[in-house]
Design an enzyme around this catalytic site. Structure first.
Site, PDB file in Angstrom:
ATOM      1  N   ASP A   1       0.405   3.792   1.693  1.00 49.22           N
ATOM      2  CA  ASP A   1       0.351   4.400   3.023  1.00 49.22           C
ATOM      3  C   ASP A   1       1.763   4.670   3.543  1.00 49.22           C
ATOM      4  OD1 ASP A   1       0.165   4.565   6.008  1.00 49.22           O
ATOM      5  OD2 ASP A   1      -1.959   4.192   5.619  1.00 49.22           O
TER       6      ASP A   1
ATOM      7  N   CYS B   1       0.839  -1.196   0.000  1.00 48.31           N
ATOM      8  CA  CYS B   1       0.000   0.000   0.000  1.00 48.31           C
ATOM      9  C   CYS B   1       0.875   1.248   0.000  1.00 48.31           C
ATOM     10  CB  CYS B   1      -0.901  -0.008   1.234  1.00 48.31           C
ATOM     11  SG  CYS B   1      -2.065   1.377   1.299  1.00 48.31           S
TER      12      CYS B   1
ATOM     13  N   CYS C   1      -6.479   0.057   6.742  1.00 54.28           N
ATOM     14  CA  CYS C   1      -6.214   0.661   5.436  1.00 54.28           C
ATOM     15  C   CYS C   1      -7.351   1.614   5.054  1.00 54.28           C
ATOM     16  CB  CYS C   1      -6.063  -0.426   4.380  1.00 54.28           C
ATOM     17  SG  CYS C   1      -5.768   0.194   2.712  1.00 54.28           S
TER      18      CYS C   1
ATOM     19  N   HIS D   1      -2.363  -3.847   5.048  1.00 57.13           N
ATOM     20  CA  HIS D   1      -2.215  -3.480   6.458  1.00 57.13           C
ATOM     21  C   HIS D   1      -3.585  -3.231   7.064  1.00 57.13           C
ATOM     22  CE1 HIS D   1      -2.969   0.942   5.975  1.00 57.13           C
ATOM     23  NE2 HIS D   1      -2.518   0.702   4.746  1.00 57.13           N
TER      24      HIS D   1
ATOM     25  N   ARG E   1       2.905   4.865   6.369  1.00 59.70           N
ATOM     26  CA  ARG E   1       3.269   4.145   7.589  1.00 59.70           C
ATOM     27  C   ARG E   1       3.744   2.723   7.330  1.00 59.70           C
ATOM     28  NH1 ARG E   1      -2.464   5.033  10.324  1.00 59.70           N
ATOM     29  NH2 ARG E   1      -2.985   4.472   8.160  1.00 59.70           N
TER      30      ARG E   1
END
Length: 217
Positions: free
Chosen positions: A43, A41, A100, A97, A45
């Site tokens: 993202d 992803c 999400c 994750h 993080r």
């Protein structure tokens, strides 16, 4: 906004690596020979190298919103083909994750704009297993399970690309994996959907997903 602090951090990082491994960057510049392709992803993080404890050059990475493998996405397919046909990676890991945002938006049917078309792929998966999701006790459980099911569905999509199919047909060793990452604890979890050959993949994955959702009640 001035970004000089990032350039300074980069210099400090490069100096530290050079002090520990004087020839590291010289060797890295010559070629890359990663054995792993990470499809994850976008993202911020969930950075691939850091959470696996790997150095630059050890993993080839593709990231997009909600870690999707879509058969019309030439960007993702080009990365997969380069990784398989040129780099000869041995493992491809689809990693989602928990929590999400893309999966959450698909689950709640939010309208966010252009990205709605991208997230439709997750909603298509949700429709297939709707009755199982409807039986889950609460929204958080549904979100967690959909994050997992989405990874599993993308592993199946990956397995059905012509790139992976051709690699398996010529006997190339490429294993596909589905993992999920916990933002709250930093731990990667294997979803136990590893495949290394084309053998009843769709039926196997379908049964694995149904079992997961039944156990979550």
């Amino acid at each position: 906004m001035n970004l000089d602090h990032l350039l300074e951090s980069n210099r400090q990082w490069a100096e530290q690596i050079t002090a520990e491994q004087p020839d590291f960057f010289k060797q890295l510049a010559r070629q890359q020979k990663p054995e792993l392709l990470w499809i994850g992803c976008a993202d911020s993080r969930v950075p691939a190298n850091e959470i696996m404890g790997l150095m630059p050059g050890e993993v080839f990475v593709h990231r997009n919103v909600a870690n999707l493998v879509v058969h019309t996405d030439l960007n993702c397919l080009s990365v997969i083909q380069f990784a398989v046909d040129v780099l000869k990676v041995k493992h491809i890991i689809v990693t989602g994750h928990y929590g999400c945002g893309g999966v959450a938006a698909a689950l709640s049917n939010q309208r966010l704009g252009l990205i709605d078309n991208w997230l439709r792929h997750i909603q298509d998966v949700l429709k297939i297993y709707r009755r199982y999701f409807d039986a889950l006790p609460d929204e958080m459980t549904k979100l967690n399970r959909l994050c997992e099911v989405n990874v599993m569905a993308q592993v199946l999509n990956l397995a059905e690309t012509t790139i992976v199919q051709n690699a398996w047909e010529r006997g190339q060793a490429v294993s596909l994996h589905g993992w999920i990452y916990g933002l709250d604890n930093g731990i990667l979890k294997d979803l136990d959907v590893t495949h290394s050959k084309d053998a009843d993949l769709r039926e196997t994955m379908h049964n694995r997903i149904k079992t997961l959702l039944k156990q979550a009640k």
